[in-house]
Design a protein around this motif. Structure first.
Motif, PDB file in Angstrom:
ATOM      1  N   GLY A 157     -11.112   3.811   5.380  1.00  0.00           N
ATOM      2  CA  GLY A 157     -10.343   4.570   6.358  1.00  0.00           C
ATOM      3  C   GLY A 157      -8.896   4.677   5.924  1.00  0.00           C
ATOM      4  N   ILE A 158      -8.023   4.912   6.903  1.00  0.00           N
ATOM      5  CA  ILE A 158      -6.595   5.064   6.654  1.00  0.00           C
ATOM      6  C   ILE A 158      -5.908   3.721   6.895  1.00  0.00           C
ATOM      7  CG2 ILE A 158      -4.484   6.251   7.384  1.00  0.00           C
ATOM      8  CD1 ILE A 158      -6.238   8.585   8.279  1.00  0.00           C
ATOM      9  N   ALA A 159      -5.023   3.338   5.993  1.00  0.00           N
ATOM     10  CA  ALA A 159      -4.248   2.107   6.146  1.00  0.00           C
ATOM     11  C   ALA A 159      -2.779   2.460   6.325  1.00  0.00           C
ATOM     12  CB  ALA A 159      -4.434   1.200   4.933  1.00  0.00           C
ATOM     13  N   PHE A 160      -2.034   1.525   6.879  1.00  0.00           N
ATOM     14  CA  PHE A 160      -0.597   1.692   7.111  1.00  0.00           C
ATOM     15  C   PHE A 160       0.104   0.553   6.398  1.00  0.00           C
ATOM     16  CE2 PHE A 160       3.066   2.081  10.263  1.00  0.00           C
ATOM     17  CZ  PHE A 160       3.450   3.331   9.832  1.00  0.00           C
ATOM     18  N   CYS A 161       0.819   0.856   5.310  1.00  0.00           N
ATOM     19  CA  CYS A 161       1.299  -0.188   4.398  1.00  0.00           C
ATOM     20  C   CYS A 161       2.750   0.051   4.015  1.00  0.00           C
ATOM     21  CB  CYS A 161       0.466  -0.200   3.105  1.00  0.00           C
ATOM     22  SG  CYS A 161      -1.305  -0.164   3.340  1.00  0.00           S
ATOM     23  N   ALA A 162       3.395  -1.018   3.567  1.00  0.00           N
ATOM     24  CA  ALA A 162       4.720  -0.873   2.971  1.00  0.00           C
ATOM     25  C   ALA A 162       4.593   0.009   1.723  1.00  0.00           C
ATOM     26  CB  ALA A 162       5.285  -2.235   2.605  1.00  0.00           C
ATOM     27  N   GLU A 163       5.477   0.972   1.599  1.00  0.00           N
ATOM     28  CA  GLU A 163       5.388   1.944   0.501  1.00  0.00           C
ATOM     29  C   GLU A 163       5.393   1.250  -0.859  1.00  0.00           C
ATOM     30  OE1 GLU A 163       7.386   6.229  -0.702  1.00  0.00           O
ATOM     31  OE2 GLU A 163       8.517   4.805   0.536  1.00  0.00           O
ATOM     32  N   GLU A 164       6.210   0.217  -1.012  1.00  0.00           N
ATOM     33  CA  GLU A 164       6.291  -0.446  -2.316  1.00  0.00           C
ATOM     34  C   GLU A 164       4.993  -1.153  -2.676  1.00  0.00           C
ATOM     35  OE1 GLU A 164       8.207  -4.796  -1.266  1.00  0.00           O
ATOM     36  OE2 GLU A 164       9.546  -3.188  -1.883  1.00  0.00           O
ATOM     37  N   ALA A 165       4.208  -1.530  -1.661  1.00  0.00           N
ATOM     38  CA  ALA A 165       2.958  -2.232  -1.937  1.00  0.00           C
ATOM     39  C   ALA A 165       1.887  -1.298  -2.499  1.00  0.00           C
ATOM     40  CB  ALA A 165       2.439  -2.912  -0.665  1.00  0.00           C
ATOM     41  N   ARG A 170      10.011   1.369   4.094  1.00  0.00           N
ATOM     42  CA  ARG A 170       9.297   2.170   5.075  1.00  0.00           C
ATOM     43  C   ARG A 170       7.801   1.938   4.915  1.00  0.00           C
ATOM     44  NH1 ARG A 170       8.601   8.573   3.875  1.00  0.00           N
ATOM     45  NH2 ARG A 170       7.778   8.452   1.743  1.00  0.00           N
ATOM     46  N   GLN A 171       7.084   2.140   6.006  1.00  0.00           N
ATOM     47  CA  GLN A 171       5.634   2.068   5.991  1.00  0.00           C
ATOM     48  C   GLN A 171       5.077   3.489   5.988  1.00  0.00           C
ATOM     49  OE1 GLN A 171       3.835  -1.740   7.931  1.00  0.00           O
ATOM     50  NE2 GLN A 171       5.039  -0.731   9.503  1.00  0.00           N
ATOM     51  N   ILE A 172       3.982   3.652   5.260  1.00  0.00           N
ATOM     52  CA  ILE A 172       3.353   4.971   5.208  1.00  0.00           C
ATOM     53  C   ILE A 172       1.851   4.819   5.409  1.00  0.00           C
ATOM     54  CG2 ILE A 172       5.117   6.027   3.739  1.00  0.00           C
ATOM     55  CD1 ILE A 172       3.248   5.565   1.360  1.00  0.00           C
ATOM     56  N   ALA A 173       1.262   5.860   5.951  1.00  0.00           N
ATOM     57  CA  ALA A 173      -0.194   5.914   6.077  1.00  0.00           C
ATOM     58  C   ALA A 173      -0.768   6.410   4.756  1.00  0.00           C
ATOM     59  CB  ALA A 173      -0.589   6.840   7.216  1.00  0.00           C
ATOM     60  N   VAL A 174      -1.870   5.796   4.316  1.00  0.00           N
ATOM     61  CA  VAL A 174      -2.477   6.169   3.030  1.00  0.00           C
ATOM     62  C   VAL A 174      -3.994   6.202   3.161  1.00  0.00           C
ATOM     63  CG1 VAL A 174      -0.591   5.222   1.634  1.00  0.00           C
ATOM     64  CG2 VAL A 174      -2.529   3.760   2.242  1.00  0.00           C
ATOM     65  N   GLY A 215      -2.754   8.160  -8.328  1.00  0.00           N
ATOM     66  CA  GLY A 215      -3.639   9.083  -7.637  1.00  0.00           C
ATOM     67  C   GLY A 215      -4.798   8.423  -6.926  1.00  0.00           C
ATOM     68  N   ARG A 216      -4.806   7.098  -6.894  1.00  0.00           N
ATOM     69  CA  ARG A 216      -5.899   6.410  -6.196  1.00  0.00           C
ATOM     70  C   ARG A 216      -5.755   6.520  -4.678  1.00  0.00           C
ATOM     71  NH1 ARG A 216      -4.872   2.946 -10.675  1.00  0.00           N
ATOM     72  NH2 ARG A 216      -3.291   1.816  -9.472  1.00  0.00           N
ATOM     73  N   LEU A 217      -4.523   6.645  -4.214  1.00  0.00           N
ATOM     74  CA  LEU A 217      -4.247   6.835  -2.792  1.00  0.00           C
ATOM     75  C   LEU A 217      -3.297   8.016  -2.636  1.00  0.00           C
ATOM     76  CD1 LEU A 217      -3.611   3.139  -1.613  1.00  0.00           C
ATOM     77  CD2 LEU A 217      -5.652   4.523  -1.151  1.00  0.00           C
ATOM     78  N   GLN A 218      -3.330   8.630  -1.448  1.00  0.00           N
ATOM     79  CA  GLN A 218      -2.403   9.701  -1.121  1.00  0.00           C
ATOM     80  C   GLN A 218      -1.637   9.341   0.148  1.00  0.00           C
ATOM     81  OE1 GLN A 218      -4.202  13.577  -0.934  1.00  0.00           O
ATOM     82  NE2 GLN A 218      -5.156  13.412  -2.949  1.00  0.00           N
TER      83      GLN A 218
END
Length: 306
Positions: free
Chosen positions: A244-252, A169-173, A260-263
């Motif tokens: 800004g906000i990125a949209f990435c594969a969760e495993e990446a 899945r992809q998530i926004a971080v 805790g560097r990204l949420q």
């Protein structure tokens, strides 16, 4: 290298097919283990015997003439069949041999190919791997590839597809500092008010529209922002810098999330989709070299998910 091609019609046609696939004499010569000058002479002999020009050559490029395109279309199945037959003979002697042409996305290669390359080639010294890494969705057969590693949703019809891992899945971080300064989007629509780090598919002009799911229905959000990239790892690095906000594969980004560097943002809208698959054209008889590499990738993938 001073080896010459077989003094036969098959040798000449095989040489022509190699140049037609590579559109480069040096690369084709390397794959055939001959010198470029010997290969060029073989092509000239074939053209003379046929009484027509098959390849247009300039100092910068090689291209097929209409006659060359027609000849390649007619001989390619026979050339492939003969190559497979020879490889089957070698396989019966316990020596899978030949070239395996592989296409893979960069993330699939990092996960399933790169870690096992050394052990595979050491075990199969008579196999040559020709690997192309490209996030563009290519035509496996048309591109001259034997197999491909890609997302399950991007597999062509009439291909054998084997899942190598679980759904993704992809998530926004974003960074905690960014969220503290700008707030967190509560719905995908809120992204329109945030600077987003966008990614562009290779070969396309417009950036990828972010995909979310609600009640089983997938929808897209066309985000905006100050940065467009064509490399997903660069998008992660930009997010870490607070752009800004990125949209990435969760495993990446799993390591960055755990540290805790990204949420993660908008998780209720981030549903799983088919993960990385190994795919190849359906065929009556598979070349032993291709079978050996497919089996090795599958074995390694099984250890990754333990």
């Amino acid at each position: 290298m001073t080896a010459s091609l077989l003094p036969s019609d098959y040798g000449q046609l095989r040489a022509f097919a190699a140049v037609a696939d590579a559109l480069n004499f040096s690369r084709a010569a390397e794959s055939l283990a001959v010198t470029p000058s010997a290969l060029s002479q073989t092509i000239r002999q074939l053209e003379q015997s046929l009484g027509t020009t098959l390849l247009q050559r300039t100092t910068r490029k090689v291209s097929l003439t209409p006659e060359g395109e027609q000849l390649l279309l007619q001989i390619k199945p026979a050339i492939n069949g003969l190559s497979e037959a020879l490889q089957q003979v070698q396989a019966r002697q316990g020596r899978p041999a030949g070239t395996v042409r592989v296409h893979a996305t960069r993330s699939a290669s990092r996960r399933y190919i790169e870690p096992m390359l050394g052990s595979f080639l050491a075990t199969h010294p008579e196999i040559m791997l020709d690997i192309s890494l490209d996030d563009e969705t290519v035509d496996v057969v048309g591109g001259g590839f034997d197999m491909s590693l890609r997302l399950g949703e991007l597999i062509e019809q009439d291909m054998v597809a084997i899942p190598l891992g679980p759904p993704m899945r992809q998530i926004a971080v974003a960074t905690p500092a960014y969220i503290a300064a700008h707030g967190a989007p509560e719905t995908p629509g809120d992204l329109l008010r945030h600077p987003c780090i966008r990614w562009r598919w290779p070969g396309r002009k417009q950036p990828y529209d972010w995909e979310f799911c609600e009640n089983g229905r997938w929808f897209e959000v066309r985000t905006g922002g100050p940065l467009i990239v064509n490399d997903k790892l660069l998008a992660v690095q930009a997010a870490l810098q607070g752009i800004g906000i990125a949209f990435c594969a969760e495993e990446a980004v799993r390591g960055h999330l755990q540290a805790g560097r990204l949420q993660a943002l908008l998780e209720p809208w981030c549903e799983p989709f088919p993960g990385i698959h190994l795919c190849y054209p359906r065929q009556r008889q598979m070349a032993p070299a291709l079978r050996a590499f497919i089996d090795a990738v599958r074995r390694y993938a099984s250890t990754c998910e333990m």
